[in-house]
Every structure is written in C-alpha cells, then in structure tokens.
Design an enzyme around this catalytic site. Sequence first.
Site, PDB file in Angstrom:
ATOM      1  N   ASN A  51       5.641  -1.695  -6.074  1.00  0.00           N
ATOM      2  CA  ASN A  51       4.329  -2.026  -6.635  1.00  0.00           C
ATOM      3  C   ASN A  51       3.279  -1.425  -5.700  1.00  0.00           C
ATOM      4  O   ASN A  51       3.018  -1.961  -4.630  1.00  0.00           O
ATOM      5  CB  ASN A  51       4.161  -3.543  -6.737  1.00  0.00           C
ATOM      6  CG  ASN A  51       2.782  -3.943  -7.209  1.00  0.00           C
ATOM      7  OD1 ASN A  51       2.067  -3.151  -7.807  1.00  0.00           O
ATOM      8  ND2 ASN A  51       2.396  -5.187  -6.937  1.00  0.00           N
ATOM      9  N   TRP A  52       2.702  -0.310  -6.127  1.00  0.00           N
ATOM     10  CA  TRP A  52       1.778   0.404  -5.251  1.00  0.00           C
ATOM     11  C   TRP A  52       0.412  -0.273  -5.138  1.00  0.00           C
ATOM     12  O   TRP A  52      -0.368   0.070  -4.252  1.00  0.00           O
ATOM     13  CB  TRP A  52       1.591   1.835  -5.759  1.00  0.00           C
ATOM     14  CG  TRP A  52       2.735   2.731  -5.410  1.00  0.00           C
ATOM     15  CD1 TRP A  52       3.864   2.401  -4.704  1.00  0.00           C
ATOM     16  CD2 TRP A  52       2.860   4.118  -5.743  1.00  0.00           C
ATOM     17  NE1 TRP A  52       4.678   3.495  -4.578  1.00  0.00           N
ATOM     18  CE2 TRP A  52       4.093   4.564  -5.207  1.00  0.00           C
ATOM     19  CE3 TRP A  52       2.064   5.018  -6.435  1.00  0.00           C
ATOM     20  CZ2 TRP A  52       4.533   5.873  -5.339  1.00  0.00           C
ATOM     21  CZ3 TRP A  52       2.494   6.325  -6.580  1.00  0.00           C
ATOM     22  CH2 TRP A  52       3.717   6.752  -6.032  1.00  0.00           C
ATOM     23  N   LYS A  53       0.088  -1.152  -6.054  1.00  0.00           N
ATOM     24  CA  LYS A  53      -1.225  -1.823  -6.052  1.00  0.00           C
ATOM     25  C   LYS A  53      -2.337  -0.756  -6.139  1.00  0.00           C
ATOM     26  O   LYS A  53      -2.198   0.209  -6.886  1.00  0.00           O
ATOM     27  CB  LYS A  53      -1.346  -2.736  -4.840  1.00  0.00           C
ATOM     28  CG  LYS A  53      -0.147  -3.690  -4.724  1.00  0.00           C
ATOM     29  CD  LYS A  53      -0.302  -4.725  -3.665  1.00  0.00           C
ATOM     30  CE  LYS A  53       0.952  -5.600  -3.610  1.00  0.00           C
ATOM     31  NZ  LYS A  53       0.806  -6.729  -2.675  1.00  0.00           N
ATOM     32  N   HIS A  84       1.352 -11.019 -11.710  1.00  0.00           N
ATOM     33  CA  HIS A  84       1.360 -10.889 -10.252  1.00  0.00           C
ATOM     34  C   HIS A  84       0.335 -11.845  -9.647  1.00  0.00           C
ATOM     35  O   HIS A  84      -0.735 -12.087 -10.206  1.00  0.00           O
ATOM     36  CB  HIS A  84       1.043  -9.446  -9.843  1.00  0.00           C
ATOM     37  CG  HIS A  84       1.327  -9.172  -8.405  1.00  0.00           C
ATOM     38  ND1 HIS A  84       0.462  -9.524  -7.395  1.00  0.00           N
ATOM     39  CD2 HIS A  84       2.402  -8.588  -7.796  1.00  0.00           C
ATOM     40  CE1 HIS A  84       0.982  -9.165  -6.232  1.00  0.00           C
ATOM     41  NE2 HIS A  84       2.153  -8.599  -6.441  1.00  0.00           N
ATOM     42  N   GLU A 106      -1.758 -11.580  -7.338  1.00  0.00           N
ATOM     43  CA  GLU A 106      -3.098 -11.041  -7.109  1.00  0.00           C
ATOM     44  C   GLU A 106      -3.907 -11.012  -8.396  1.00  0.00           C
ATOM     45  O   GLU A 106      -5.127 -11.193  -8.371  1.00  0.00           O
ATOM     46  CB  GLU A 106      -2.978  -9.643  -6.487  1.00  0.00           C
ATOM     47  CG  GLU A 106      -2.463  -9.693  -5.060  1.00  0.00           C
ATOM     48  CD  GLU A 106      -1.869  -8.380  -4.575  1.00  0.00           C
ATOM     49  OE1 GLU A 106      -1.375  -8.372  -3.425  1.00  0.00           O
ATOM     50  OE2 GLU A 106      -1.894  -7.384  -5.319  1.00  0.00           O
ATOM     51  N   GLU A 121       7.813 -14.395  -6.044  1.00  0.00           N
ATOM     52  CA  GLU A 121       6.951 -13.944  -4.956  1.00  0.00           C
ATOM     53  C   GLU A 121       6.243 -15.143  -4.330  1.00  0.00           C
ATOM     54  O   GLU A 121       5.251 -15.632  -4.871  1.00  0.00           O
ATOM     55  CB  GLU A 121       5.943 -12.903  -5.439  1.00  0.00           C
ATOM     56  CG  GLU A 121       5.232 -13.225  -6.752  1.00  0.00           C
ATOM     57  CD  GLU A 121       4.032 -12.337  -6.982  1.00  0.00           C
ATOM     58  OE1 GLU A 121       3.909 -11.302  -6.327  1.00  0.00           O
ATOM     59  OE2 GLU A 121       3.190 -12.712  -7.810  1.00  0.00           O
ATOM     60  N   GLY A 156       1.866  -9.538   1.882  1.00  0.00           N
ATOM     61  CA  GLY A 156       0.882  -8.844   2.697  1.00  0.00           C
ATOM     62  C   GLY A 156       0.541  -9.552   3.991  1.00  0.00           C
ATOM     63  O   GLY A 156      -0.379  -9.151   4.694  1.00  0.00           O
ATOM     64  N   SER A 188       7.140  -9.311   1.105  1.00  0.00           N
ATOM     65  CA  SER A 188       7.312  -8.589   2.373  1.00  0.00           C
ATOM     66  C   SER A 188       8.769  -8.238   2.663  1.00  0.00           C
ATOM     67  O   SER A 188       9.227  -8.330   3.799  1.00  0.00           O
ATOM     68  CB  SER A 188       6.718  -9.393   3.543  1.00  0.00           C
ATOM     69  OG  SER A 188       5.328  -9.575   3.372  1.00  0.00           O
ATOM     70  N   GLY A 237       6.044  -4.206  -1.976  1.00  0.00           N
ATOM     71  CA  GLY A 237       4.647  -3.840  -1.817  1.00  0.00           C
ATOM     72  C   GLY A 237       4.471  -2.784  -0.737  1.00  0.00           C
ATOM     73  O   GLY A 237       4.628  -1.590  -0.955  1.00  0.00           O
ATOM     74  N   GLY A 238       4.148  -3.219   0.478  1.00  0.00           N
ATOM     75  CA  GLY A 238       3.838  -2.298   1.567  1.00  0.00           C
ATOM     76  C   GLY A 238       4.917  -1.274   1.843  1.00  0.00           C
ATOM     77  O   GLY A 238       4.636  -0.088   2.054  1.00  0.00           O
TER      78      GLY A 238
END
Length: 257
Positions: free
Chosen positions: A13-15, A98, A100, A170, A176, A216, A237-238
Amino acid sequence: MNRSLRRPIIAGNWKMNKNPEETKQFIEAIKPKVEGANCEVVICAPYINIDAALRQAEGSNIKIGAENCHWEENGAFTGEISAKTLNDINVEYVILGHSERRLYFGETDVSVGQRVHTALHNNLKIILCVGEQLQGREHGITEEIVRIQLKEGLLNVPREFMKQIIIAYEPVWAIGTGKTATSNQAQEVCKMIRETIKELYDEDISNHIAILYGGSMNAKNADELLSMPDVDGGLIGGAALDPKSFAALVNIASNKF
C-alpha cells in the site's frame, strides 16, 4: 484447518507516495526478484500511478490495485474514483476501509460496506481492513471493535462473493509508528476474524479466506508473523516503498507456505 487451502498474499500500500516514473522504476526493479513467487504479489498505488503500474507490470506476476473507490459507479463526487472505472482499466484489487480513510476522511463502517458491495459487483478483489486504535486495545475491546467492523463491512454480502474478499487486520497503533503487534497478538485477532467468518458464513469459507497482517511488517519480523497459522500474508506500508524490502517480504512469504 488446512492452511494449504489459502494462497499467501503480500500487498503493498503505497499511500500518497511515488510518481509515474518512480512507479515504472520500482516495478522494473522487483520483476526479476519476485518472478515465480509462491504468493500473490500486489501493488496498490495512488490513482495517478495506476496506468504506469499496469503497463509496467504487464506480462508479469505482479497484480495492481487501487487504494480506495467510491460506492457509486458515477456521479457528482469530485475527486473520487469509481469501482467501475477501476474495473474498466483492468485493476484487479482495491483496499477498502483502511484506518487512514476512517480516521482522516470520515469513512464509517456503513460507508465501507457500501463500497464493498459496489466493488464486488464490479469484479474487484477487496482487501477489507479492520482494526482497533490504541485506546481500544488498552480498554480490552479489540474483539468487539473488529467484529463490528467485519460484520458491517460484509453485511448482506452473498457467500458466492466471498472468494473476492481478503481481510487485513491492521492494529492502528502499529501503523507508521514502528510498533508491531507481537506474533501472538496478531494470531489472536486473525484467529478471531476467521472464527467470525465461520459464524457469518461457514467453515469452508473461513478456511479459504486469506487474512493479512497490516501493521509495520518488515523483513525482520515477517518470518515470525507469517509462521502464525491464521496470518496469510501482509498489507505492507513503509516496507513496500523500497524494492529490496518488498521483494524480501515476498520471498519470506513464498517460503512459508
């Protein structure tokens, strides 16, 4: 429970990151690293990058997804994108619910459920996100929160559509932040999710549905997390922004199943 019934999935998930040129470079870099992987490889990119991603991934085992979609197929919804449009351009996956989106953009359990129905009817595979914030974890109500999100997200979804559903757990407090749920914490909730699916549908569906961990996950903790019997992959994510890190996760998942 037969884990061999489920295909592992590593979904990035590149956001709000990368541009079309960076997208091309990333996919070109990981193609040889993930070729022949024993797991589904998915990249969910910002809308502006999807065309570049689809073109660069053509002919490879890399699937492309979107990060959200609207519950209407068209209309006066400035800035949104429809499931129909995604399907028309051959996008295969979409992330819905998600944390966010819920936290920053006011999405609710009800509106997430509406998006689920529209995406299903447009032949998209859905990564449906559920999870608790830190307060919910500290108050001991993780199970109640996740079960409600799951039930609302799948409300009135016929069993024949469940083959298009993937669940991502999640824990919001681990996204993050560098914090990660322990493997036992992840397993506990993922097992509860599978049991809830069994209650809502049946044992066959619960045995076949893939449940991902999304908090994470990285190359250092993935082996332990993916050793858990109810953790079938990761929503990354990251670590999905770096080709080497992402490919490493794909390889770990491929060797665990």
